[in-house]
Design a protein around this motif. Structure first.
Motif, short mmCIF file in Angstrom:
data_model
loop_
_atom_site.label_atom_id
_atom_site.label_comp_id
_atom_site.label_asym_id
_atom_site.label_seq_id
_atom_site.Cartn_x
_atom_site.Cartn_y
_atom_site.Cartn_z
N THR A 18 -13.21 3.90 -2.02
CA THR A 18 -12.53 5.28 -1.75
C THR A 18 -13.07 6.35 -2.23
N LYS A 19 -13.82 6.18 -2.98
CA LYS A 19 -14.42 7.51 -3.85
C LYS A 19 -13.22 8.51 -4.43
N LEU A 203 -22.61 21.17 -0.56
CA LEU A 203 -23.37 21.04 -2.03
C LEU A 203 -22.53 19.90 -2.78
N ARG A 204 -21.12 20.18 -2.93
CA ARG A 204 -20.50 19.23 -3.72
C ARG A 204 -20.57 17.83 -3.09
N LEU A 205 -20.18 17.75 -1.75
CA LEU A 205 -20.35 16.47 -1.19
C LEU A 205 -21.51 15.77 -1.19
N GLU A 215 -22.85 11.75 6.73
CA GLU A 215 -21.52 11.62 6.35
C GLU A 215 -20.69 13.00 6.12
N ILE A 216 -21.49 14.03 5.52
CA ILE A 216 -20.91 15.22 5.30
C ILE A 216 -20.71 16.12 6.76
N LEU A 230 -28.59 24.04 5.60
CA LEU A 230 -27.33 24.56 4.81
C LEU A 230 -27.75 23.98 3.31
N LEU A 231 -28.29 22.92 3.43
CA LEU A 231 -28.44 22.43 1.99
C LEU A 231 -29.78 23.24 1.47
#
Lengths: 249, 125
Positions: A18-19, A203-205, A215-216, A230-231
């Protein structure tokens, strides 16, 4: 030595699935005693106990994120070397004066991302040959990047913050109150605020929640290559803020 | 993967902690030659770093001699340095760390030498 009671693995399975941020915070809070116990073993070596406990808590965070309950190990068995390694790296790398070239730093970042991607794709940890093939570099470069990642992490922690008297390491959890404190106090948040909102999210993901680029891309609704670009752009901007006087390699 | 049988790599480095980088690099290279995964290599690097530091105590005036022996599905690492007679009491923490990341290890003082030996196997499958 002191260890936390072994966590029922079911909750770690649930977290992997679930994270769920609340569950993660609970797991960290419940094992904070282990982190503090390990931190205090390094007391008296010139570092404030509070600082060591913050570093240990960061190690605990990494351990929770990386723990694979399907391997059947007790969490405390897995977490102990992870936390201790974080503390030891802090001590030893502070005396390492080798400056890592920009190109190698960037390769280290690619290595980190690639290992995550390949681990997800293969369902196991990749070999050096597999990583090298994916990044399209020689295996030797992968080995050097593994080593460079150690220095890069420490260099970032010791870096002076732009417009601030503190270093990155100073900002990791000024008070003990679990994961949110650690994460939210990190200077990365200060730096992230200078980026566009979508790049902050990506970035957070990628680096805090451990999602792969694919996934992002699904979550944000853009292509994987766009996530990658973008990263790269965001990280470059952050690095320039942290290390503005270094010339590109 | 080409089978590798008992190939040996020898390395001698100063005991200062900053030179352990060379030991970690050698360990990672050696492990990769027998097909260890990224995680296994990270474990091996931690063990060599920890044990190397344990027997040298970070003394720059001693030499850490390392021998990496590559077997078909395992790597053995032996490290030695001169024992200058001071107390040698590896911490419980160091032992816990190493025990978590390798299959076997020993630490001892014998014949005027501080010595470690570790064995890490390549997991099956």
């Amino acid at each position: 030595m002191t260890t936390a009671p072994d966590e029922p693995l079911a909750r770690f399975f649930e977290y992997r699935e679930t994270k769920d941020r609340r569950l993660r915070d609970e797991l960290i809070s419940e094992h904070l005693g282990l982190a503090i116990s390990l931190a205090r073993r390094f007391a008296g070596r010139g570092e404030a106990v509070d600082d060591l406990e913050q570093i240990a808590t960061l190690g605990l965070l990494k351990a929770v994120e990386r723990f694979e309950p399907e391997r059947g190990l007790a969490f405390s068995t897995f977490a102990t070397p992870t936390i201790s390694g974080e503390i030891k790296r802090h001590f030893r790398d502070r005396s390492w004066s080798v400056r890592v070239p920009r190109a190698l730093q960037e390769l280290g970042l690619r290595l980190t991302a690639t290992v995550g991607d390949l681990t997800n794709e293969l369902g196991r940890s990749p070999t050096v040959a597999e990583i090298a093939a994916r990044i399209e570099v020689d295996p030797e470069a992968v080995l050097e990047a593994m080593e460079a990642n150690r220095a890069f992490a420490t260099q970032s922690l010791d870096a002076q913050l732009p417009g601030d008297d503190r270093t990155l390491g100073d900002t990791i959890g000024d008070e003990e109150s679990g994961l949110d404190q650690v994460e939210h106090e990190m200077v990365v948040n200060d730096l992230l605020a200078t980026l566009p909102e979508r790049e902050q999210t990506i970035l957070r993901l990628r680096f805090f929640d451990g999602l792969t680029q694919t996934e992002i891309a699904t979550r944000v609704g853009i292509s994987q290559m766009h996530v990658s670009r973008l990263l790269a752009r965001s990280l470059d901007a952050l690095r320039q803020n942290l290390d503005g006087d270094e010339e590109p390699a | 993967m080409t089978p590798v049988n008992a190939t040996q790599i020898q390395l001698a480095i100063p005991g200062s902690p900053e030179f352990l980088r060379l030991a970690r690099l050698a360990a990672a290279d050696a492990g990769s030659r027998i097909g260890m995964t990224f995680e296994d290599l990270e474990d091996l690097r931690i063990a060599v770093d920890e044990l190397g530091f344990t027997i040298t105590g970070g003394r720059p005036d001693c030499t850490l001699n390392l021998v990496f022996t590559l077997r078909d599905q395992a790597i053995e690492v032996e490290g030695t340095c001169v024992d200058e007679g001071g107390p040698f009491a590896p911490s419980e923490l160091a032992r816990t760390i190493v025990a978590a990341v390798v299959d076997e290890y020993q630490l001892e003082v014998a014949d005027g030498q501080r010595r470690f030996r570790l064995l890490k196997r390549v997991p099956e499958g």
